[in-house]
Design an enzyme around this catalytic site. Structure first.
Site, PDB file in Angstrom:
ATOM      1  N   GLY A 116       0.810  -1.210   0.000  1.00  0.00           N
ATOM      2  CA  GLY A 116       0.000   0.000   0.000  1.00  0.00           C
ATOM      3  C   GLY A 116       0.846   1.265   0.000  1.00  0.00           C
ATOM      4  N   GLN A 117       0.154   2.406   0.103  1.00  0.00           N
ATOM      5  CA  GLN A 117       0.846   3.698   0.021  1.00  0.00           C
ATOM      6  C   GLN A 117       1.912   3.838   1.110  1.00  0.00           C
ATOM      7  OE1 GLN A 117      -1.308   7.197   1.179  1.00  0.00           O
ATOM      8  NE2 GLN A 117       0.051   8.587   0.072  1.00  0.00           N
ATOM      9  N   ASP A 161       1.456  -9.053   1.656  1.00  0.00           N
ATOM     10  CA  ASP A 161       0.255  -8.356   1.210  1.00  0.00           C
ATOM     11  C   ASP A 161      -0.678  -9.405   0.613  1.00  0.00           C
ATOM     12  OD1 ASP A 161      -0.099  -5.034   0.516  1.00  0.00           O
ATOM     13  OD2 ASP A 161      -1.578  -6.423  -0.290  1.00  0.00           O
ATOM     14  N   TYR A 221     -14.900   4.123   8.785  1.00  0.00           N
ATOM     15  CA  TYR A 221     -13.444   4.053   8.991  1.00  0.00           C
ATOM     16  C   TYR A 221     -13.071   4.634  10.357  1.00  0.00           C
ATOM     17  CZ  TYR A 221      -8.512   5.169   7.984  1.00  0.00           C
ATOM     18  OH  TYR A 221      -7.147   5.289   8.010  1.00  0.00           O
ATOM     19  N   ASP A 279      -3.242 -12.809   3.875  1.00  0.00           N
ATOM     20  CA  ASP A 279      -4.533 -12.159   4.105  1.00  0.00           C
ATOM     21  C   ASP A 279      -4.557 -11.734   5.579  1.00  0.00           C
ATOM     22  OD1 ASP A 279      -7.154 -11.557   4.709  1.00  0.00           O
ATOM     23  OD2 ASP A 279      -8.009 -13.342   3.762  1.00  0.00           O
TER      24      ASP A 279
HETATM   25  N1  SER Z   1      -5.951   9.474   4.663  1.00  0.00           N
HETATM   26  C1  SER Z   1      -7.000   8.715   5.290  1.00  0.00           C
HETATM   27  C2  SER Z   1      -8.265   8.797   4.539  1.00  0.00           C
HETATM   28  O1  SER Z   1      -8.464   9.788   3.884  1.00  0.00           O
HETATM   29  C3  SER Z   1      -7.225   9.199   6.690  1.00  0.00           C
HETATM   30  O2  SER Z   1      -6.631   8.328   7.588  1.00  0.00           O
HETATM   31  O3  SER Z   1      -9.067   7.925   4.633  1.00  0.00           O
END
Ligand code: SER
Length: 314
Positions: free
Chosen positions: A12-13, A35, A143, A53
């Site tokens: 990921g980033q 990953d 989230y 996973d």
């Molecule tokens: N960069 C993230 C998002 O935008 C925030 O933790 O979901």
């Protein structure tokens, strides 16, 4: 040295740059990247790689045992914008993966965990300016709810079982190596790509949307930094506020126009506007600065130069 590191979500980033930096700091064969999908050639060549996973406890346990892992960086997560589209999938991924590593540490199969939290733990009722470490937290996104819940569980596992878990609340992260995926702050990466390609960008957040942001190099230093200090210095075991800069789309556009005078920005806010509106504008991170010596280095002017220089040569 006994330390052996597993990064879950290494493609990921954040994971991409974290893995590369950890492989520079430690012996590369002791830094295992993993990953759900295969890494790129650079990652596969630089050290061990496993398909893993994050929600599969048995698979993680097997990799941990095989490589004698001591430290886990759990970077797999579904970010804010995607999580609003798939609430239950986001909840399951974000929570199951955390419980998997917390339980491995509880059972003494690993020694130390890094788990990322986010500014998304804050919500519309949180003070927006210089948001304190300890304040009202009523996140309104899936989230944010998963990160807030995760923070509670991290602290609980530390207090109840002595688990050495360390966490920071990342702001929006900007980098040129790997694209972010599914976040509300992603515009701040995309804008540089589009500026160089089309000299034009249409932002999905309005011009007033000021959010806390950070250049990736600073975020990686913070991540490895909090993992390397002695345990006694990590006094907060839910998650530390972390800050570098705050800006809105209009300000980042102005910093790009300094280099590309014809660059144009337009605004077409979508569902992500409501997410951004619920988050802080700036963060007070004095506890991190006091407890484990956090200092940021890169501001907006410098970051814009770095982003344009590096993306422009690709
Ligand atoms: N960069 C993230 C998002 O935008 C925030 O933790 O979901």
């Amino acid at each position: 040295m006994k330390k052996r590191i597993l990064i879950i979500g290494a493609c990921g980033q954040i994971g991409t740059e974290l893995t590369a930096q950890l492989r520079k700091n430690y012996e590369p064969h002791k830094v295992i990247a993993s990953d759900i999908r295969e890494g790129d050639a650079a990652m596969l060549e630089a050290g061990p790689f496993e398909i893993l996973d994050a929600t599969d406890y048995d698979a993680i346990e097997e990799v941990v045992a095989r490589y004698e892992i001591t430290d886990v960086y759990l970077m797999a997560a579904m970010l804010s914008a995607t999580a609003e589209k798939f609430p239950m999938r986001a909840w399951n991924l974000n929570m199951d993966s955390l419980f998997n590593v917390l339980n491995l540490a509880k059972d003494k199969k690993i020694e130390k965990i890094f788990w990322p939290s986010s500014i998304a733990v804050f919500g519309p009722t949180t003070p927006k300016e210089q948001t304190p470490q300890f304040t009202i937290m009523e996140p309104s996104t899936v989230y944010g709810i998963s990160k807030q819940t995760g923070e509670r569980w991290c602290e609980y596992y530390h207090n109840r079982y002595g688990v050495d878990v360390r966490s920071i609340r990342y702001p929006g992260l900007i980098s040129y190596t790997t694209l972010p995926g599914g976040g509300t702050t992603d515009y701040a990466v995309d804008i540089y790509h589009k500026a160089l390609k089309h000299n034009k960008y249409v932002s999905f957040l309005n011009e007033e949307s000021t959010l806390p942001m950070m250049f990736m190099d600073d975020a990686i230093r913070a991540t490895i930094g909090i993992m390397e200090v002695p345990s006694e210095q990590v006094k907060i075991r839910n998650s530390y506020n972390l800050a570098a800069m705050s800006f809105n789309p209009k300000e980042v556009a102005a910093s790009i126009q300094h280099h590309l005078p014809d660059f144009e920005i337009g605004y077409e806010p979508d569902f992500r506007q409501a997410i951004a509106d619920s988050w802080p504008k700036s963060i007070d991170d004095s506890e991190a600065r006091k407890d484990w010596g956090w200092r940021h280095e890169v501001d907006l002017t410098e970051m814009t130069k770095i982003m344009l220089d590096n993306l422009g040569t690709n």
